[in-house]
Scaffold this motif. Structure first.
Motif, PDB file in Angstrom:
ATOM      1  N   VAL A  67      56.140  44.595  46.755  1.00 48.12           N
ATOM      2  CA  VAL A  67      55.813  45.049  45.408  1.00 48.12           C
ATOM      3  C   VAL A  67      56.932  45.957  44.908  1.00 48.12           C
ATOM      4  CG1 VAL A  67      54.072  46.161  43.956  1.00 48.12           C
ATOM      5  CG2 VAL A  67      53.388  45.096  46.114  1.00 48.12           C
TER       6      VAL A  67
ATOM      7  N   ASP B 215      55.757  39.868  37.950  1.00 48.87           N
ATOM      8  CA  ASP B 215      55.181  41.112  38.446  1.00 48.87           C
ATOM      9  C   ASP B 215      53.704  40.900  38.774  1.00 48.87           C
ATOM     10  OD1 ASP B 215      55.017  43.832  39.002  1.00 48.87           O
ATOM     11  OD2 ASP B 215      54.386  44.313  36.965  1.00 48.87           O
TER      12      ASP B 215
ATOM     13  N   GLU C  41      44.631  42.673  47.435  1.00 51.12           N
ATOM     14  CA  GLU C  41      44.285  43.946  48.084  1.00 51.12           C
ATOM     15  C   GLU C  41      45.519  44.659  48.636  1.00 51.12           C
ATOM     16  OE1 GLU C  41      41.269  42.839  50.879  1.00 51.12           O
ATOM     17  OE2 GLU C  41      39.707  42.798  49.318  1.00 51.12           O
TER      18      GLU C  41
ATOM     19  N   THR D 230      48.699  44.361  47.620  1.00 52.50           N
ATOM     20  CA  THR D 230      49.748  44.699  46.649  1.00 52.50           C
ATOM     21  C   THR D 230      49.251  45.667  45.578  1.00 52.50           C
ATOM     22  OG1 THR D 230      49.137  42.844  45.241  1.00 52.50           O
ATOM     23  CG2 THR D 230      50.911  42.462  46.839  1.00 52.50           C
ATOM     24  N   GLY D 231      47.970  45.536  45.230  1.00 50.93           N
ATOM     25  CA  GLY D 231      47.466  46.317  44.106  1.00 50.93           C
ATOM     26  C   GLY D 231      47.879  45.747  42.764  1.00 50.93           C
ATOM     27  N   HIS D 232      48.433  44.525  42.767  1.00 53.93           N
ATOM     28  CA  HIS D 232      48.822  43.902  41.496  1.00 53.93           C
ATOM     29  C   HIS D 232      47.610  43.738  40.589  1.00 53.93           C
ATOM     30  CE1 HIS D 232      53.006  43.048  41.939  1.00 53.93           C
ATOM     31  NE2 HIS D 232      52.879  42.255  42.984  1.00 53.93           N
ATOM     32  N   GLU D 233      47.867  43.760  39.275  1.00 54.19           N
ATOM     33  CA  GLU D 233      46.763  43.582  38.344  1.00 54.19           C
ATOM     34  C   GLU D 233      46.724  42.166  37.778  1.00 54.19           C
ATOM     35  OE1 GLU D 233      49.667  45.486  38.045  1.00 54.19           O
ATOM     36  OE2 GLU D 233      48.608  47.392  38.043  1.00 54.19           O
TER      37      GLU D 233
ATOM     38  N   LYS E  65      37.258  43.364  37.899  1.00 46.64           N
ATOM     39  CA  LYS E  65      38.033  44.400  38.584  1.00 46.64           C
ATOM     40  C   LYS E  65      39.346  44.655  37.845  1.00 46.64           C
ATOM     41  CE  LYS E  65      35.992  43.390  43.038  1.00 46.64           C
ATOM     42  NZ  LYS E  65      36.076  42.427  44.149  1.00 46.64           N
ATOM     43  N   GLY E  66      39.403  44.216  36.622  1.00 46.74           N
ATOM     44  CA  GLY E  66      40.592  44.486  35.807  1.00 46.74           C
ATOM     45  C   GLY E  66      41.784  43.634  36.195  1.00 46.74           C
ATOM     46  N   ILE E  67      41.538  42.468  36.808  1.00 47.34           N
ATOM     47  CA  ILE E  67      42.658  41.616  37.210  1.00 47.34           C
ATOM     48  C   ILE E  67      42.795  40.436  36.256  1.00 47.34           C
ATOM     49  CG2 ILE E  67      43.416  39.991  39.004  1.00 47.34           C
ATOM     50  CD1 ILE E  67      42.355  42.173  40.994  1.00 47.34           C
ATOM     51  N   ASN E  68      43.998  40.268  35.756  1.00 51.68           N
ATOM     52  CA  ASN E  68      44.272  39.142  34.855  1.00 51.68           C
ATOM     53  C   ASN E  68      44.558  37.890  35.656  1.00 51.68           C
ATOM     54  OD1 ASN E  68      44.125  40.457  32.327  1.00 51.68           O
ATOM     55  ND2 ASN E  68      46.104  41.409  32.782  1.00 51.68           N
TER      56      ASN E  68
ATOM     57  N   SER F 257      39.822  30.947  27.215  1.00 56.30           N
ATOM     58  CA  SER F 257      39.034  31.843  26.371  1.00 56.30           C
ATOM     59  C   SER F 257      38.419  32.963  27.210  1.00 56.30           C
ATOM     60  CB  SER F 257      37.951  31.065  25.630  1.00 56.30           C
ATOM     61  OG  SER F 257      37.012  30.577  26.550  1.00 56.30           O
ATOM     62  N   LYS F 258      38.260  32.705  28.524  1.00 54.77           N
ATOM     63  CA  LYS F 258      37.682  33.747  29.381  1.00 54.77           C
ATOM     64  C   LYS F 258      38.733  34.755  29.833  1.00 54.77           C
ATOM     65  CE  LYS F 258      33.597  31.684  31.480  1.00 54.77           C
ATOM     66  NZ  LYS F 258      33.448  30.249  31.209  1.00 54.77           N
TER      67      LYS F 258
ATOM     68  N   GLN G  66      42.044  35.200  28.441  1.00 59.92           N
ATOM     69  CA  GLN G  66      43.069  35.651  27.512  1.00 59.92           C
ATOM     70  C   GLN G  66      42.456  36.037  26.180  1.00 59.92           C
ATOM     71  OE1 GLN G  66      45.368  32.124  27.250  1.00 59.92           O
ATOM     72  NE2 GLN G  66      46.633  32.587  29.037  1.00 59.92           N
ATOM     73  N   ASP G  67      43.229  36.773  25.423  1.00 57.19           N
ATOM     74  CA  ASP G  67      42.833  37.107  24.073  1.00 57.19           C
ATOM     75  C   ASP G  67      43.283  35.960  23.169  1.00 57.19           C
ATOM     76  OD1 ASP G  67      42.398  38.101  21.604  1.00 57.19           O
ATOM     77  OD2 ASP G  67      43.221  40.090  22.030  1.00 57.19           O
TER      78      ASP G  67
ATOM     79  N   ARG H 211      53.227  52.947  37.210  1.00 61.08           N
ATOM     80  CA  ARG H 211      52.845  51.621  37.712  1.00 61.08           C
ATOM     81  C   ARG H 211      52.568  51.685  39.210  1.00 61.08           C
ATOM     82  NH1 ARG H 211      55.018  46.874  36.841  1.00 61.08           N
ATOM     83  NH2 ARG H 211      56.609  47.337  38.391  1.00 61.08           N
TER      84      ARG H 211
ATOM     85  N   GLN I 214      49.177  53.126  39.735  1.00 61.64           N
ATOM     86  CA  GLN I 214      48.108  52.201  39.364  1.00 61.64           C
ATOM     87  C   GLN I 214      47.876  51.184  40.473  1.00 61.64           C
ATOM     88  OE1 GLN I 214      49.610  50.896  35.584  1.00 61.64           O
ATOM     89  NE2 GLN I 214      48.588  52.552  34.484  1.00 61.64           N
ATOM     90  N   LYS I 215      48.965  50.677  41.022  1.00 63.99           N
ATOM     91  CA  LYS I 215      48.823  49.693  42.107  1.00 63.99           C
ATOM     92  C   LYS I 215      48.300  50.370  43.372  1.00 63.99           C
ATOM     93  CE  LYS I 215      52.497  46.762  40.213  1.00 63.99           C
ATOM     94  NZ  LYS I 215      52.019  45.474  39.757  1.00 63.99           N
ATOM     95  N   ALA I 216      48.751  51.597  43.613  1.00 62.32           N
ATOM     96  CA  ALA I 216      48.297  52.334  44.795  1.00 62.32           C
ATOM     97  C   ALA I 216      46.791  52.568  44.735  1.00 62.32           C
ATOM     98  CB  ALA I 216      49.046  53.654  44.914  1.00 62.32           C
ATOM     99  N   MET I 217      46.270  52.900  43.556  1.00 62.01           N
ATOM    100  CA  MET I 217      44.825  53.131  43.404  1.00 62.01           C
ATOM    101  C   MET I 217      44.046  51.878  43.800  1.00 62.01           C
ATOM    102  SD  MET I 217      44.440  56.177  42.550  1.00 62.01           S
ATOM    103  CE  MET I 217      45.494  57.479  41.990  1.00 62.01           C
ATOM    104  N   ARG I 218      44.570  50.737  43.400  1.00 59.16           N
ATOM    105  CA  ARG I 218      43.893  49.483  43.760  1.00 59.16           C
ATOM    106  C   ARG I 218      43.952  49.250  45.256  1.00 59.16           C
ATOM    107  NH1 ARG I 218      43.051  45.807  40.085  1.00 59.16           N
ATOM    108  NH2 ARG I 218      43.759  46.099  37.957  1.00 59.16           N
ATOM    109  N   ARG I 219      45.136  49.502  45.836  1.00 58.96           N
ATOM    110  CA  ARG I 219      45.253  49.292  47.284  1.00 58.96           C
ATOM    111  C   ARG I 219      44.331  50.230  48.056  1.00 58.96           C
ATOM    112  NH1 ARG I 219      50.842  49.144  46.061  1.00 58.96           N
ATOM    113  NH2 ARG I 219      51.196  51.207  46.944  1.00 58.96           N
TER     114      ARG I 219
ATOM    115  N   TYR J 166      38.643  51.756  33.557  1.00 52.81           N
ATOM    116  CA  TYR J 166      39.607  50.946  32.798  1.00 52.81           C
ATOM    117  C   TYR J 166      39.316  51.007  31.318  1.00 52.81           C
ATOM    118  CZ  TYR J 166      41.580  48.971  37.007  1.00 52.81           C
ATOM    119  OH  TYR J 166      42.237  48.824  38.185  1.00 52.81           O
TER     120      TYR J 166
ATOM    121  N   PHE K 242      41.246  42.776  26.558  1.00 46.28           N
ATOM    122  CA  PHE K 242      41.670  41.660  27.405  1.00 46.28           C
ATOM    123  C   PHE K 242      42.693  42.060  28.451  1.00 46.28           C
ATOM    124  CE2 PHE K 242      39.448  38.718  24.688  1.00 46.28           C
ATOM    125  CZ  PHE K 242      39.128  37.714  25.579  1.00 46.28           C
TER     126      PHE K 242
ATOM    127  N   PRO L 158      42.976  45.210  30.303  1.00 43.91           N
ATOM    128  CA  PRO L 158      42.531  46.570  30.588  1.00 43.91           C
ATOM    129  C   PRO L 158      43.536  47.323  31.446  1.00 43.91           C
ATOM    130  CG  PRO L 158      41.248  44.955  31.831  1.00 43.91           C
ATOM    131  CD  PRO L 158      42.197  44.186  30.992  1.00 43.91           C
TER     132      PRO L 158
END
Lengths: 620, 256
Positions: A251, A259, A302, A304-307, A336-339, A356-357, A359-360, B23, B26-31, B38, B42, B44
C-alpha cells in the motif's frame, strides 16, 4: 530508523520524495545478509504507475514467500532525481534495503509497453550495470525481462541476459533453484545462462543468431548452443485458483494510479478480437474459482485498508459467476464504506443494476468500446458488439438516469475506409438521438458523449501481424476528417472528440514488430537524452529520427509493409500455443469480413488447447 | 463519539506529505478494525481532521487528529490496536475521547512548540551553547522582528516578535516556559544524531502561523550566520489551544 539512500537535501529538493523511500505498508522486510538470492523487480516507469501493476505484486509476494530470496523493487527515477543521480554519481538503489541495484543477483524488468524501452536503459545505466548483456562481467546482476513485450523481445534483446516467456507463477522458483546450484558450483556467467536456457520459457538472446535477407526481412533465426531450444514455449499457470496471489499487497503512501485492491477474476479472453494482443497471448481463458476470489478479496481489503476494490480481467462479463461475485461484494462490503469498481463490463440490465448500486448515476458514465464505426469494420476486426447492443444498452441506461457516455474507437484499422470513419460520427450521433427520444420532462439534462480514437498499432501474435500501419499523415487526415464529420452531426454540440498523438504511435509500431537491429537505435536515442518517451512532454521525435538515420534503418520498413504470408517474423521462435496458421486464417477471415465465434460457443482449434486447461477443457 | 489521537512522525515519514498521512491513517483505521464514522453519499469518507499540517521534512512528537467513531474501547486498548498496524516511524502516543461538542482542534490551535536542531554532519556556531544563549537573549530583546511576507498580490513587512512566545536554549529552560509537566529524563523522538540548538513556542493557527524555519532564518540574520534550511531539523514538540489566556496542550483540551 530506516537508513535512506538519499540525503535530506536531495529528498527535499525533488518532487514527491515518497517515490524513493520505500517502507510502504506490507513491504517485505528481510536482512539481505540472511538470503541466498537478492532479486530486484523493476517497472521502468515512474513509481505511481509501477506501483499500480498487479503482475509485480504477484511475483513480489511469491518470491518473498521463500526465506532464501529477498525480492525488492525499483522504479524509474523521475527526471528531477535522474539528473541528481547522474550529477552526484549516486547508484540507483532498491526501495526496501535502499542498497544499490548493482549488488543484486537478479534485476527483473517488466515490459508492459514499448515506449518504456529507453527507461530500461536509464535503470541499467543509473544502476551502473553494463548496458549490453554479452559484455556484462562476473558479479553483475542477471537482467531478466518478462511481460507482454517479451513476446517480441528482439528490439531490446541486446540489453537482457534472458527473457521469461510466460506467466510468473510457474517457472521462477525453478530458475532460482538453478541459480543457487550455479552459484555454489563457482562456474562462470555463461554457464548459468546455459542452465537457464534449458528451462521451459527461458530465452537467452545471446545464444541465438538472426540472419537477414537483402531486403531486411529475417532469413533465419537459429540457436548457437545446444542448450538453447529452437522454439521457446510460453508457460501457463493452469489452475488459477490454486496458485500465488498476494494476501497482503503493498500500500503506497502517495496516491498511485491504481489505489485499490485489484482482484484478477480470470486470465485470458474468449473473444478473439483481431487487433488484440492480450486476447491471443493469454489463451486459453482461465477463470479463478469463486470461493478463492471471495477469500482473497476479504483478506486483501483487511490487510491493506483500501477503500476500493476493482475486478480485473479482459472482459469481466465473460466470467460466469460474475453476478454472484459482484452481489456478494456489495452485500459484504458496501456498508463498510468500500467502493466497488467494475471496468470492462458489457452494458446490460445486470451491469446497470450493479452500477446504480455502487456509483452515483449523476456522476458516472457508461463506457462502450465499439472500436470501429460500422458493422462492416467491426466484422473485419471480429469485435462482436453490434449497433443494437450499443443503442439498447445506452437506452436502458438513459432510462435509468445516466446521461454520460464514453466511446472508444481506433483509427487506421486494416481495411478501413472513410465510410467507416464517418460511421464513428454517425454512431455517436445515433446515441445522442436515442437520448432525445426520452420526453423532455423525464430527461436528466443534456446528453454528454465523449468519443475517443486511438491509433491502431499492429502487434505480434495477432491476425493483424501481417498488416501495414498508417502513416502519421494518414492518421492526421483521418482525424481531421472525423472531426469535420462529428461537427456535421445533428447533435454535434453534445459530442466531444478526443484523439491520440500519432508520433508516439509510430515508434510503438516500429518496436512492436521490430527486430534485433533496433537495439542500436534505442541505445543511441537513450544516449542522446531520450527517456520517458511515453510522456508527451519528454518525447523527442527529432532524436529518434536521427538515431534511425545513423543506423541505416528505416521506420517505413517496419510500419508500411503488408508482410508476405510466408515471411519469417522476429518473434516466430516463440510458441504461444495459438499457431501462425490460425492467425493467418483469421487474417484471411478479416479480409473476407467473416466473424469468428468466441471460444465458448465454438472452438476454432487455435492451438491453445495444447496447454490442456481453462476453456479448452470446459464441459460443453 | 469523538476521539483525539496524538502521534509522532519521524525518520523517513518526514517525507510523506500531510494529505498522504491522512490517507495513511484512514487505511490504518480500517486495518485496525476501528469503527470510524463515515460521511454520507456515494463516496463516503471517514470523519477525520488534522489539527495542523506538518511541512515536508519536519519531524514531530505531537501531531493530532480528531476522529468520529461509531464505537470504541478503552483509550489504551485503542492506541495499542492502531499502533499494531502502523510503521515504526508513525506511532500513536495518546488516545483520548473528547466532548461531542468539542471545538475542532484545527480551529482551537493557538501555538506550537518546536525543537530546532543541527542535522548530523552539519556544524556552525549554534553548536556552542554559550553563543546560542547570548544570541537568543539579544534576539528576543529586539522591539520588532520584521519579515517580508509575500502574498499573491503584495509584499508587506510584518512584525513576528509578538508571535514568538518563548525561546530557550536548554530543556530545563524550556520546561519553565511551558504549561505542562515534562519528565526529568524527557526525551523526544527527533533523530538521535541531531544536535539540539533551541526550543521555541510560536503562534499557530489559521489566522497567523509562524514557521520555525522563519524564526531560525531571522535568528541567523541577527547572529550573522548564513541560513541554510537543509542544515536544521525542525521538530514539533507540542500543540496548544488557548483558554482563559493560557496555552493548554491539545491532548487535554476539551477532553471527556
Amino acid at each position: 530508523m530506516r537508513k535512506l539512500a538519499l540525503s535530506d537535501e536531495i529528498l527535499l529538493s525533488v518532487d514527491k520524495p515518497a517515490r524513493y523511500i520505500g517502507g510502504e505498508t506490507n513491504m517485505a522486510i528481510k536482512d539481505p545478509a540472511d538470503v541466498d538470492i537478492r532479486f530486484c523487480m523493476c517497472f521502468p516507469d515512474v513509481y505511481e504507475i509501477g506501483m499500480s501493476h498487479l503482475g509485480i505484486q504477484i511475483i513480489y509476494d511469491m518470491l518473498n514467500l521463500r526465506d532464501d530470496i529477498y525480492c525488492e523493487r525499483v522504479y524509474s527515477p523521475w527526471t528531477d532525481l535522474d539528473r541528481i543521480l547522474r550529477r552526484e554519481n549516486i547508484p540507483l538503489f532498491a526501495l526496501e534495503s535502499q542498497q544499490p541495484v548493482k549488488d543484486f543477483d537478479f534485476l527483473g524488468i517488466t515490459l508492459q509497453y514499448e515506449m518504456c524501452y529507453t527507461n530500461i536503459l536509464q535503470v541499467l545505466d543509473l544502476s551502473g550495470i553494463t548496458l549490453i548483456a554479452a559484455d556484462r562481467k562476473e558479479g553483475e546482476p542477471f537482467v531478466i525481462g518478462g511481460g507482454p513485450c517479451a513476446y517480441n523481445p528482439e528490439p531490446i534483446a541486446d540489453f537482457f541476459d534472458m527473457f521469461y516467456i510466460g506467466e510468473g507463477e510457474t517457472v521462477y522458483y525453478e530458475l532460482m533453484d538453478k541459480y543457487k546450484e550455479w552459484k555454489a558450483s563457482g562456474q562462470d556467467r555463461a554457464s548459468f545462462l546455459k542452465m537457464a536456457a534449458k528451462l521451459p520459457g527461458i530465452y537467452v538472446p545471446q545464444f541465438y543468431q538472426p540472419v537477414y535477407n537483402n531486403d531486411g526481412t529475417l532469413a533465419d533465426f537459429k540457436p548457437l548452443v545446444p542448450e538453447a531450444p529452437a522454439k521457446v514455449i510460453k508457460q501457463v499457470e493452469c489452475d488459477l485458483s490454486e496458485t500465488y496471489y498476494p494476501r497482503k499487497p503493498l500500500v503506497p503512501y502517495i496516491k498511485v494510479t491504481q489505489d485499490r485492491v485489484v482482484l484478477e477474476i480470470q486470465r485470458g479472453c474468449i473473444r478473439g478480437c483481431r487487433f488484440c494482443q492480450a486476447g491471443m497471448l493469454y489463451r486459453p481463458i482461465r477463470p479463478r474459482g469463486l470461493s478463492f476470489l471471495k477469500k482473497r478479496a476479504k483478506e486483501m481489503l483487511e490487510s491493506t485498508g483500501h477503500e476500493e476494490i476493482t475486478l480485473s480481467s479482459l472482459s469481466s462479463s465473460d466470467y460466469k459467476e460474475l453476478k454472484e461475485l459482484v452481489y456478494w461484494l456489495i452485500d459484504e462490503f458496501k456498508d463498510k464504506g468500500i467502493n466497488i469498481s467494475l471496468p470492462s463490463l458489457r452494458i446490460d440490465e445486470f451491469a446497470l443494476d450493479v452500477m446504480s448500486k455502487v456509483q452515483d448515476v449523476r456522476k458516472s458514465s457508461l463506457t462502450f468500446a465499439p472500436e470501429a464505426g460500422t458493422q462492416r469494420l467491426r466484422n473485419v476486426i471480429n469485435k462482436g458488439l453490434t449497433e443494437d447492443d450499443i443503442l439498447n444498452g445506452a437506452m436502458e441506461a438513459f432510462n435509468g438516469g445516466w446521461n454520460r457516455v464514453k466511446l472508444y474507437f481506433m483509427l487506421g484499422l486494416p481495411g478501413e475506409t472513410y465510410n467507416d470513419i464517418e460511421g464513428i460520427a454517425i454512431l455517436s450521433d445515433k446515441i445522442a438521438r436515442q437520448y432525445y427520444t426520452i420526453p423532455k420532462e423525464e430527461r436528466n439534462g443534456r446528453v454528454n458523449i465523449v468519443t475517443s480514437t486511438s491509433i491502431f498499432v499492429p502487434k505480434p501474435f495477432t491476425p493483424f501481424q501481417w498488416a501495414a500501419m498508417d502513416t502519421k499523415e494518414q492518421a492526421r487526415q483521418k482525424r481531421d476528417f472525423l472531426l469535420s464529420k462529428v461537427r456535421e452531426q445533428l447533435n454535434a454540440r453534445s459530442i466531444k472528440y478526443n484523439c491520440h498523438d500519432a508520433d508516439v504511435s509510430e515508434l510503438e509500431g516500429v518496436f512492436a514488430r521490430g527486430d534485433r537491429r533496433l537495439g542500436n537505435v534505442i541505445r543511441q536515442a537513450y544516449e542522446n537524452g531520450c527517456i520517458y518517451d511515453a510522456w508527451t512532454e519528454y518525447f523527442r521525435p527529432d532524436v529518434w529520427n536521427m538515431a534511425f538515420k545513423d543506423n541505416n534503418l528505416d521506420m517505413e520498413f517496419y510500419l508500411r509493409r503488408e508482410r508476405a504470408e510466408d515471411e519469417l517474423f522476429p518473434w516466430d521462435f516463440i510458441d504461444i500455443g495459438v499457431t501462425k496458421e490460425f492467425l493467418l486464417e483469421e487474417y484471411h477471415n478479416s479480409k473476407a469480413e467473416i466473424v469468428t465465434p468466441n471460444c465458448r460457443s465454438q472452438c476454432q482449434g487455435c492451438g491453445a488447447a495444447k496447454f490442456q486447461c481453462g476453456v479448452c477443457i470446459e464441459k460443453r | 463519539m469523538k476521539a483525539r489521537i496524538k502521534f509522532s512522525k519521524t525518520g523517513s515519514m518526514r517525507f510523506i506529505g500531510h494529505l498522504d498521512v491522512m490517507r495513511y491513517f484512514q487505511k490504518a483505521m480500517r486495518r485496525a478494525g476501528v469503527k470510524a464514522s463515515y460521511s454520507q453519499g456515494f463516496s463516503p469518507h471517514q470523519l477525520m481532521s488534522f489539527t495542523s499540517p506538518l511541512g515536508i521534512g519536519l519531524s514531530s512528537d505531537a501531531e493530532y487528529l480528531d476522529i468520529t467513531l461509531e464505537e470504541g474501547d478503552a483509550p489504551q486498548a485503542m492506541a495499542d490496536r492502531i499502533n499494531a498496524v502502523l510503521n515504526d516511524e508513525i506511532r500513536v502516543k495518546g488516545f483520548t475521547y473528547i466532548k461531542d461538542n468539542a471545538k475542532p482542534s484545527m480551529a482551537a490551535l493557538a501555538a506550537c512548540d518546536y525543537l530546532i536542531a543541527l542535522k548530523s554532519g552539519k556544524n556552525n556556531k549554534f553548536a556552542d551553547k554559550e553563543f546560542t544563549r547570548k544570541q537568543i537573549a539579544g534576539f528576543l530583546l529586539q522591539d520588532k522582528i520584521e519579515v517580508l511576507k509575500k502574498t499573491k498580490k503584495l509584499e508587506k513587512l510584518i512584525d513576528i516578535r509578538p508571535n514568538i512566545y518563548y525561546m530557550a536554549d536548554s530543556l530545563n529552560d524550556y520546561r519553565k516556559c511551558i504549561s505542562k509537566e515534562l519528565a526529568e529524563d524527557e526525551s523526544f523522538c527527533i533523530d538521535k544524531e541531531c544536535t539540539g540548538i533551541l526550543y521555541c513556542g510560536l503562534a499557530a493557527g489559521s489566522v497567523l502561523n509562524i514557521k520555525p524555519g522563519l524564526v531560525m532564518e531571522e535568528l541567523c540574520k541577527y547572529s550573522g550566520i548564513e541560513y541554510n534550511e537543509f542544515d536544521y531539523q525542525m521538530h514539533r514538540l507540542e500543540m496548544y489551544a488557548e483558554a482563559d489566556g493560557k496555552l493548554i496542550p491539545m491532548s487535554v483540551y476539551d477532553v471527556v
